[in-house]
Every structure is written in C-alpha cells, then in structure tokens.
Design a protein around this motif. Structure first.
Motif, PDB file in Angstrom:
ATOM      1  N   SER A 311     -40.212 -15.031  12.303  1.00 50.83           N
ATOM      2  CA  SER A 311     -39.980 -13.579  12.269  1.00 50.83           C
ATOM      3  C   SER A 311     -38.665 -13.268  11.561  1.00 50.83           C
ATOM      4  O   SER A 311     -38.570 -12.343  10.763  1.00 50.83           O
ATOM      5  CB  SER A 311     -39.902 -13.004  13.688  1.00 50.83           C
ATOM      6  N   ARG A 312     -37.684 -14.068  11.886  1.00 46.99           N
ATOM      7  CA  ARG A 312     -36.364 -13.888  11.285  1.00 46.99           C
ATOM      8  C   ARG A 312     -36.430 -14.126   9.767  1.00 46.99           C
ATOM      9  O   ARG A 312     -35.878 -13.365   8.976  1.00 46.99           O
ATOM     10  CB  ARG A 312     -35.389 -14.864  11.942  1.00 46.99           C
ATOM     11  N   GLU A 315     -37.991 -11.190   8.172  1.00 46.62           N
ATOM     12  CA  GLU A 315     -37.069 -10.052   8.085  1.00 46.62           C
ATOM     13  C   GLU A 315     -36.196 -10.163   6.850  1.00 46.62           C
ATOM     14  O   GLU A 315     -35.921  -9.166   6.173  1.00 46.62           O
ATOM     15  CB  GLU A 315     -36.131 -10.048   9.303  1.00 46.62           C
ATOM     16  N   SER A 319     -35.948  -7.747   3.776  1.00 47.46           N
ATOM     17  CA  SER A 319     -34.666  -7.142   3.484  1.00 47.46           C
ATOM     18  C   SER A 319     -34.323  -7.276   2.000  1.00 47.46           C
ATOM     19  O   SER A 319     -33.734  -6.363   1.399  1.00 47.46           O
ATOM     20  CB  SER A 319     -33.623  -7.765   4.423  1.00 47.46           C
ATOM     21  N   LYS A 453     -31.998   0.654  10.940  1.00 44.55           N
ATOM     22  CA  LYS A 453     -33.212  -0.121  11.207  1.00 44.55           C
ATOM     23  C   LYS A 453     -33.499  -0.101  12.694  1.00 44.55           C
ATOM     24  O   LYS A 453     -32.580  -0.213  13.501  1.00 44.55           O
ATOM     25  CB  LYS A 453     -33.030  -1.581  10.769  1.00 44.55           C
TER      26      LYS A 453
END
Length: 455
Positions: A311-312, A315, A319, A453
């Motif tokens: 998930s990180r 992201e 981004s 966010k």
RNA sequence: GGCGGCGUGGCCGAGUGGCAUAGGCAAGGGCCUGCAAAGCCCUGUACAGCGGUUCGAUUCCGCUCGCCGCCUCCA
C-alpha cells in the motif's frame, strides 16, 4: 518469443500460439458456494495479468473461465440454509463478480456455467463409456485410469507411486484407487438431472473438458488455475480429453499459493481471509501490486505487513503521478520510450516475470522524480507516460490525490493555516496542521501552496 | 511412505556459472524545507550447512539440516 513454465513439460517452454496472432486460454473458475478468499484473488489476478499482457503484446485473446454451479458443497449449504442450490450459486456468483470488479479483474470473454452443460456432459460421459474407458460403479459412472498410459503426468508421478500414496478409502468396485467419478447417482436428492444411468449430478472433472472444447475447440493454447488444481483435477480433465482423442490444451500453467505464515491458505484449513475483508481497508490495487512483486509460481505471504508495504509503495507511485500532473504535464500526448517498452517485453516474456518488470517500473518512477527535480519536463513526461503505460498493461492504473470533498470545518482550518503561514506565524500553522491531522487530513506545503490528503 | 519444491540483507521478494546496482518496505546520515511531508543523494558484512565439478559456484551435482506443497475437496 514468449515463454512460460508448463506443468506438463516440467520446464519453461516457448509458447507458440496455435493460430498466429491469437491466443485461447481456459482458466478454472470458482465453485460458487462461499465468498472468495485471497487465494482466489491471486489466481484471478495472475491470469488477468497474463491475459492483459498478451493483449498488450498484440494477441487477440479468447479468455474462458467457468462458474462451477453444480457441486456437493453448494448442495450442503443450500440444505443447511433451507433454500435451493440455484439460489446459493446465484448469490455467490454475483458476489464473486462484484469482488472481481473491485480487484480490477477483467471479465473473461466467455463465462460458461456447469448447469448449462449437463446435457453435453451426459453425451460426453456416454462417449467415454462407449470408448470403454469408463464403467458403472455402485454409485455412479467412473473413469478407468488404467486405460490411459501416462496417468499422473501433471502430478509428475507414475501411476504406481500415486497409488502408493492414495489416502482415499477404497470403494470395492473401483478398478483403481485413482478412478474418479464422472456421474454421481443421487436418487434421494431433488437436485439431479435425468441420465441414461439414472438421476444424478456430473462429477467435477468433466465440466471443464466439455466447456473448454465447446467454446475453444478440441485444441487450444493454455489451461490454467491454482497449483492445487494440477492434480487431480487437471490431470483428470486431461485424460478424459485424451481418451476422446482431443489434442486439448497445449500448455498447462499453475500459480503458487497464498501463504498464511508457513501454511497454504485454504478453505479446509480455515485460515483464509476473504477478499472483501481485505478490500475494506486496502486499495485493491495494492493487492495487485503485491501479486506483481512476486513471481506467479512462488508462494506469496499475504499478511498485514506485506499488504501495508504494498500500500505504501502504491501511495508513492500515485504521489509521483500527482507530482507530474501538478507540473502541468499532459501525459496523454507524451511519447513513449521504446527502449523501455522493449525491455519490459523481454522481461515479461521470460515466464511472466512481473517482479523484475515491476522493479524496473519503480526505477522509472524514481527517474521521473529526478527529472522533475531538475525541471526536465519533457523527458519527465516521456518517462512517466512510459511507466504508466506499462503499469496499465498489467492492470495497474495510477491515480492522483483524490479531490476529497473537504468538510467545512477542514476548509476553515486550512484557510486559517494559510493565513498564519503568510503571516509567518509558524507556531500557529503547525498547531493547525496537527488539528487537521487529528481529523484525518495530511497537509503538505508545496511551492504551489498547501496540499491536503485524506489519511 | 512416494513425488515435487523452497531456504538470498532488519522484513518482503527477484535474479544469476564471472564484482550480489534487483525492486519494495523499514532504518540511519545528508540535501531541500520556517518546520514537517514529498522528493533526491549516501549508508547497511544477505545467497541454510558440508563436500564435489569448475580457472571461477549463490547459481550445476551430492549429502545434511530446516520448511512447504501434492498424492482427498481445494485457486
């Protein structure tokens, strides 16, 4: 030159489509008696990725995946819940596809149902009897594996060694312990079909033969599924087809298991997490990314840690996408880097090495950021467009920060914070940032102002 | 019991007969920033053990240890 590990060959082989420019694949689908778990998700994603990749490579793919809606487990659940098997099957088929949609798994081009093929299966079983490779037992019609020379091919074991390890209680009338049922007689149950041998239900291993041949023909390119289907399910399909002199599938491809700690995730061990549970708290794309980061034949640990790592990573990809958008770059009209496309293809052609391909895309992400740091916008555009094009080829679309509908109180705090910053009242602005964080909003200061966010 | 597979840094996870730049996540240091965040740069004694083949083995072969899968329904 596209290569895959073929279970029947026991090695990586070159895949040459039967019809140039086309590709026919049959992937064993779910038995619809319960919710899909992470293991189902992995196989669905793996074959979705394969299909998308082949299409990206320019092949016209025919992807068939069945719904098994005749099965003892469906009947058991129906009886336990006092409703009809058809009702149970319909419920879980609907839930299956709704979950698959969330995972971004493309619908197969053909979705045959076992119940639509019962007549066809009866004719097929009749042919097997006429060919003398099947016989009538006390409770049904059985396939006689001794009539096939190479039984055990997909298990990569000899018939003798398979027999030695047989854990099934022998039925007296069976000629071999490995003989499997083609038609189950069921005089008591209301859920049955008429047949020349009496009312009953087809065995599991026949439907895929009949459906795949009906839709794709007697010979097609690939047959796939989870590794646990390689034996006995796929082997049993294979020998039925062989007995009918079909050429059947040219290649067999199986994906590895989802592991829980050191155990395979499975219904019978009860150690499963449903996909819906995962998707409650996780972006579905993160699961796809996790699957992509390992090789499809390796066991894959899926747990809170590996999911959150993916998930990180996702992201950070998003981004970068957002950063590019913020730079005013129009990705849709950017050129693509041909060299990278070629490299991607080379890596993917090597037994669908998504792990290496993904690693390469992460490097592109890094390069995009470097180029943006150096304000080399045109090159950043090409690099980013290439990266996103290739992620898209394997079903992963990057998205920018969601234009969150900000509650009024949040908007007010943001305005106050901006005012504080403009006045260089940093103690106050930091305090406001903390308050926003407590409300679940992450504020970042950029050259173009505050960015928010939702966390 | 039979057959097959696996053991790579703090964790996850690729790959290879020729310096282990995989990649991700986490960690430490730096740049940038009012501070953060993001981003960038740098850092980290990783190929289970023992033999063998080889000029050279993490990779090939054998053995040992540990783990897993299939042989039953399973994605």
């Amino acid at each position: 030159m596209f290569r895959l590990f073929d279970t029947a060959a026991g090695e990586i082989v070159e895949i040459v489509p039967m019809i140039p420019g086309q590709f026919s694949m049959y992937v064993c689908g779910p038995t619809v008696y319960d919710l899909a778990h992470l293991g189902h998700g992995r196989y669905a994603l793996v074959f979705d990725i394969l299909r998308r990749y082949l299409e990206w490579r320019g092949l016209k793919v025919r992807h068939v995946s069945n719904i098994t809606d005749v099965d003892d487990k469906i009947l058991e659940r129906a009886e336990a819940e006092n409703r009809s098997p058809a009702e149970v099957a319909a419920e879980f088929e609907e839930k299956w596809f709704s979950t698959m949609d969330r995972l971004g798994v493309l619908r197969p081009h053909y979705i045959p149902h076992a119940t639509e093929y019962v007549e066809n299966m009866i004719r097929f079983i009749d042919s097997l009897l006429k060919a003398d490779v099947a016989y009538a037992g006390d409770d049904g019609i059985y396939f006689d594996v001794n009539k096939v020379a190479d039984y055990g091919l997909l298990a990569r074991q000899s018939p003798a060694s398979l027999r030695a390890g047989a854990r099934v209680a022998e039925k007296e009338f069976k000629r071999s312990a490995m003989d499997f049922v083609l038609w189950k007689l069921s005089e008591t149950s209301a859920w049955s079909w008429e047949s020349p041998w009496g009312p009953g239900r087809p065995g599991w291993h026949t439907e895929c033969v009949v459906m795949s041949v009906d839709i794709l023909g007697e010979e097609f390119d690939l047959h796939g599924g989870g590794l646990d289907l390689s034996f006995p399910h796929h082997e049993n399909e294979r020998v039925q087809a062989e007995a009918m002199h079909y050429k059947f599938s040219r290649h067999w491809v199986h994906n590895g298991f989802v592991m829980v700690g050191s155990e395979k995730m499975s219904k019978s061990l009860g150690n499963f997490t449903t996909l819906d549970e995962l998707l409650e708290s996780t972006d579905a794309r993160a699961y796809r990314l996790l699957v992509l980061q390992s090789h499809y034949r390796s066991p894959l640990d899926v747990n809170a840690q590996t999911v959150s790592e993916a998930s990180r990573a996702l992201e950070r990809l998003d981004s970068t996408h957002q950063r590019v958008i913020d730079s005013g770059i129009d990705l849709t009209s950017s050129r693509l880097n041909e060299e990278e496309l070629e490299r991607f293809r080379d890596v993917m052609d090597n037994d669908l090495d998504t792990a290496t391909a993904t690693a390469r895309l992460f490097e592109l992400r890094s390069r995009v950021n470097q180029l943006l740091d150096d304000a080399l916008l045109e090159e950043a555009a090409t690099t980013c467009a290439t990266m996103e094009h290739l992620f898209g080829a394997i079903g992963l679309d990057l998205v920018g920060a969601k234009e969150a509908d900000l509650p009024d109180d949040v908007k007010a705090l943001l305005e106050q914070r901006e005012a504080a910053r403009n006045a260089k009242e940093y103690v106050r602005s930091d305090q406001l940032r903390k308050e926003l964080a407590a409300l679940g909003f992450l504020v970042e200061d950029t050259s173009v102002g505050q960015k928010v966010k939702r966390t």
